[in-house]
Design an enzyme around this catalytic site. Structure first.
Site, PDB file in Angstrom:
ATOM      1  N   HIS A  24      12.687  -2.614  -1.336  1.00  0.00           N
ATOM      2  CA  HIS A  24      11.874  -2.035  -2.421  1.00  0.00           C
ATOM      3  C   HIS A  24      12.682  -0.936  -3.103  1.00  0.00           C
ATOM      4  CE1 HIS A  24       8.661   0.021  -4.543  1.00  0.00           C
ATOM      5  NE2 HIS A  24       7.938  -1.071  -4.386  1.00  0.00           N
ATOM      6  N   TRP A  83       0.817  -1.225   0.000  1.00  0.00           N
ATOM      7  CA  TRP A  83       0.000   0.000   0.000  1.00  0.00           C
ATOM      8  C   TRP A  83       0.847   1.268   0.000  1.00  0.00           C
ATOM      9  CZ3 TRP A  83      -5.139  -0.367   3.310  1.00  0.00           C
ATOM     10  CH2 TRP A  83      -5.978  -1.325   2.727  1.00  0.00           C
ATOM     11  N   GLY A 138       1.290  -2.803  -6.259  1.00  0.00           N
ATOM     12  CA  GLY A 138       1.159  -1.520  -5.597  1.00  0.00           C
ATOM     13  C   GLY A 138      -0.222  -0.932  -5.799  1.00  0.00           C
ATOM     14  N   GLY A 139      -0.350  -0.051  -6.795  1.00  0.00           N
ATOM     15  CA  GLY A 139      -1.585   0.701  -6.989  1.00  0.00           C
ATOM     16  C   GLY A 139      -2.852  -0.138  -7.027  1.00  0.00           C
ATOM     17  N   GLU A 146      11.897   1.861  -4.044  1.00  0.00           N
ATOM     18  CA  GLU A 146      11.668   3.198  -3.485  1.00  0.00           C
ATOM     19  C   GLU A 146      12.484   3.407  -2.215  1.00  0.00           C
ATOM     20  OE1 GLU A 146       7.378   3.065  -3.466  1.00  0.00           O
ATOM     21  OE2 GLU A 146       7.405   2.977  -5.645  1.00  0.00           O
TER      22      GLU A 146
HETATM   23  C1  PEP Z   1       5.303  -1.808  -6.116  1.00  0.00           C
HETATM   24  O1  PEP Z   1       5.461  -0.693  -5.681  1.00  0.00           O
HETATM   25  O2  PEP Z   1       5.794  -2.772  -5.511  1.00  0.00           O
HETATM   26  C2  PEP Z   1       4.526  -1.956  -7.339  1.00  0.00           C
HETATM   27  C3  PEP Z   1       4.658  -3.071  -8.007  1.00  0.00           C
HETATM   28  O3  PEP Z   1       3.726  -0.919  -7.698  1.00  0.00           O
HETATM   29  P1  PEP Z   1       2.663  -0.890  -8.929  1.00  0.00           P
HETATM   30  O4  PEP Z   1       1.913  -2.189  -8.899  1.00  0.00           O
HETATM   31  O5  PEP Z   1       1.794   0.294  -8.624  1.00  0.00           O
HETATM   32  O6  PEP Z   1       3.458  -0.744 -10.168  1.00  0.00           O
END
Ligand code: PEP
Length: 250
Positions: free
Chosen positions: A94, A12, A230-231, A96
């Site tokens: 991750h 999330w 993620g999203g 990020e």
């Molecule tokens: C994530 O941040 O681990 C990810 C896969 O994000 P998204 O699915 O939004 O690309």
């Protein structure tokens, strides 16, 4: 080798206030109908305790942990603290965190070791930036991350690798299924070379713009054992179809 159960994990990120708990309940409730799939949600730290209370028995986790078990690290959360409030999972490395917070492979490895020592299941992320993909160096880049950040000893049931090409995260771009299969096969090969038979029990997840439309194809690629999302994990309307796609592949 034990059969690798599909594993679908929601990240999330820094999203979700108390009013999002209903979404988590709806997701775990729907996941209950797909017993062949392991489902976890990693909400912000602030929601973990409330989510554990709202969805007893569900797999809920952190998105990061500190490598130390305790100490003078203002603002950080230790792996035993996650376990203490009922979390059973932690994401480490991750992109990020690697990119935004300067985490090295050694840092990620130390965090993975901390999570495992605390009894958590660890999801360890790797993935290449766009320029590395374009220059043809993606597999070498990711295998170097795997070599540097996967601990030497672990329970294969409790350590999953998530391959997440950075350029695919949150962008709507996804690699070809062939490229995903090639990367996952290369990761599996490297793990087999280092850990032997145990590598066959490790799950390798794909992450990066997975949604209800592309999940079935991506999850069916060679050596793809699940998805880190993620999203599309923030609502039951978007996340449950991904879980259902995993279930259909059994
Ligand atoms: C994530 O941040 O681990 C990810 C896969 O994000 P998204 O699915 O939004 O690309």
């Amino acid at each position: 080798m034990m059969a690798r159960r599909k594993y679908v994990v929601g990240n999330w990120k820094m999203n979700g206030l108390s009013d999002a708990l209903g979404e988590a309940q709806a997701i775990f409730s729907a996941a209950g109908a797909h017993a062949a799939v392991d489902v976890a949600i990693c909400p912000p730290f602030t929601l973990i305790g409330a989510m554990v209370a709202a969805a007893p028995g569900a797999a809920i986790g952190g998105q990061d942990c500190h490598a130390a078990a305790a100490g003078a690290f203002t603002g950080s959360v230790a792996a035993p603290m996650l376990a203490d409030i009922g979390a059973s999972v932690v994401i480490v490395g991750h992109s990020e965190r690697r990119e935004g917070f300067g985490e090295s492979d050694a840092d990620v490895r130390a965090k993975a070791e901390a999570g495992l020592a605390a009894g958590l299941s660890v999801i360890l992320c790797v993935g290449e930036p766009r320029e590395v993909r374009e220059s043809g160096g993606a597999i070498d880049h990711v295998l170097a991350q795997v070599a540097g950040s996967v601990p030497d000893s672990f329970d294969a049931q409790r350590l999953a690798i998530a391959y997440e090409p950075i350029w695919a995260i949150g962008t709507g771009l996804v690699p070809t299924v062939g490229d995903v299969a090639a990367m996952h096969g290369a990761i599996r090969g490297a793990l087999s070379g280092r850990f032997g038979d145990a590598a066959a029990n490790m799950r390798i997840l794909y992450g990066g713009s997975v949604n209800g439309d592309n999940a079935a194809e991506l999850l069916d690629a060679g050596d793809v054992d699940g998805a880190l999302v993620g999203g599309a994990s923030l609502t039951s309307a978007k996340f449950v179809p991904i879980i259902a796609a995993a279930a259909a592949l059994g």
